[in-house]
Design an enzyme around this catalytic site. Structure first.
Site: not given
Ligand code: NAD
Ligand code: AKB
Length: 317
Positions: A12, A35, A37, A52, A142, A146
């Site tokens: 991700g 992951d 994928r 998974d 969400y 959290k």
């Molecule tokens: P993303 O959606 O880009 O990546 C998530 C990854 O998890 C994906 O590659 C997906 O294939 C994988 N995934 C989904 N289901 C799965 C499963 N059952 N088994 C294994 N893998 C699985 O998300 P991200 O932006 O990289 O976020 C990662 C974490 O950080 C999350 O917990 C998210 O809530 C948190 N977060 C992200 C942001 C942001 O701005 N990106 C902000 C706040 C919090």
């Molecule tokens: C979202 O927009 O869902 C994330 C976050 C702030 O947790 N980027």
């Protein structure tokens, strides 16, 4: 003792970049990516396991096979995607956390990283310089997952001594990887569209100010809290973390300094309501005082860096 790290959700937005940074520190063979994928946009120079995380048996198999000591749990449904499938979002976001916390409780692994989000706050939270301790009544599935996750992390630390560490990320912005279903995703798309088309249609309204963080700072904070002495990590729910705050209008004005004539239009959709329930800015005094957090990028430094890297990537593709 050699640490062996498993990153779950490594393909991700954060995972693709975190894997690279962790491999620089611990060595490629000691950081296992996992992951559903493989990542789309780069070759992994180290171990990858298809996983998974809702399959506990497979998780335990991987932990044992690689002698894993630390897990970074990144798999989740983010805010916008979670609203479309609330029951599954709850199942994925919570069951994965229970599985990893229980593995630590049982002594299978030593340390856990799990990200929370500014989504733990809600419409009744003070929106400007939101403090670490305040009203928390999230109204998205969400955010609810959290917030519940934070309570579980603290509970597992207090009751069972689990070494779990967490940050409440704001919206994350990076040039190497694509965001996956969040409300803050516009702040990444806008740079790509500015370079490709000179114009961007934004799904949030012009004055929607949100807290954001540039990816190099997010990686620095993540690895920083994980490498801090345990005694310095005094908060075991999750730390507030701040970088910058801006609105679509302000980021567009910053981009226009580099791409004269860049235009933005606004067509708010269902993500507007989510954004309106979140803080505009965050107070992160505790993270700074306890383990030395300090961001390096503001909007102008981030914009210059994003555009330089994205331009180079576009030219070479
Ligand atoms: P993303 O959606 O880009 O990546 C998530 C990854 O998890 C994906 O590659 C997906 O294939 C994988 N995934 C989904 N289901 C799965 C499963 N059952 N088994 C294994 N893998 C699985 O998300 P991200 O932006 O990289 O976020 C990662 C974490 O950080 C999350 O917990 C998210 O809530 C948190 N977060 C992200 C942001 C942001 O701005 N990106 C902000 C706040 C919090
Ligand atoms: C979202 O927009 O869902 C994330 C976050 C702030 O947790 N980027």
């Amino acid at each position: 003792m050699q640490e062996k790290i498993l990153v779950v959700g490594s393909s991700g937005q954060i995972g693709t970049e975190l894997i690279t940074e962790l491999r620089k520190i611990y060595g490629s063979s000691n950081v296992v990516a996992s992951d559903l994928r493989k990542p789309d946009f780069f070759e992994l120079d180290g171990p990858f396991e298809e996983l998974d995380i809702l399959n506990p048996q497979r998780f335990h198999e991987i932990v044992k096979a690689h002698g894993i000591t630390q897990v970074y749990l990144l798999a989740a449904l983010l805010s916008a995607t979670a609203e479309k499938n609330p029951k599954f979002a709850w199942q994925l976001n919570m069951d994965s956390l229970f599985l990893v916390l229980d593995a630590a409780k049982e002594g299978l692994i030593k340390k856990v990283y799990w990200p929370s989000s500014i989504a733990v706050f809600g419409p009744t939270t003070p929106r400007v310089l939101t403090p670490q301790y305040t009203v928390m009544e999230p109204n998205t599935i969400y955010g609810i997952s959290k917030q519940a996750g934070e309570r579980y992390c603290e509970y597992y630390h207090q009751k069972y001594g689990v070494d779990v560490r967490s940050l409440r990320y704001p919206g994350l912005i990076g040039y190497k990887s694509a965001p996956g279903g969040g409300t803050t995703d516009y702040s990444v798309h806008i740079y790509h569209e500015a370079l490709k088309k000179g114009t961007y249609e934004c799904f949030l309204s012009e004055n929607t100010t949100l807290p954001m963080l540039y990816m190099p700072d997010a990686l620095k904070a993540t690895i920083g809290i994980m490498e801090s002495e345990a005694a310095k990590v005094k908060i075991r729910s999750s730390y507030n973390l701040a970088g910058m705050s801006f609105s679509p209008k302000e980021i567009a004005a910053e981009i226009a300094k580099h791409i004269p004539g860049f235009t933005i239009t606004y067509k708010p959709d269902s993500r507007q309501q989510i954004a309106d329930s979140w803080p505009q800015s965050i107070n992160d005094d505790e993270a700074r005082a306890h383990w030395g957090w300090k961001p390096g990028y503001d909007l102008s430094a981030m914009t210059a860096d994003m555009l330089t890297h994205l331009k180079a990537a576009l030219q070479s593709s």
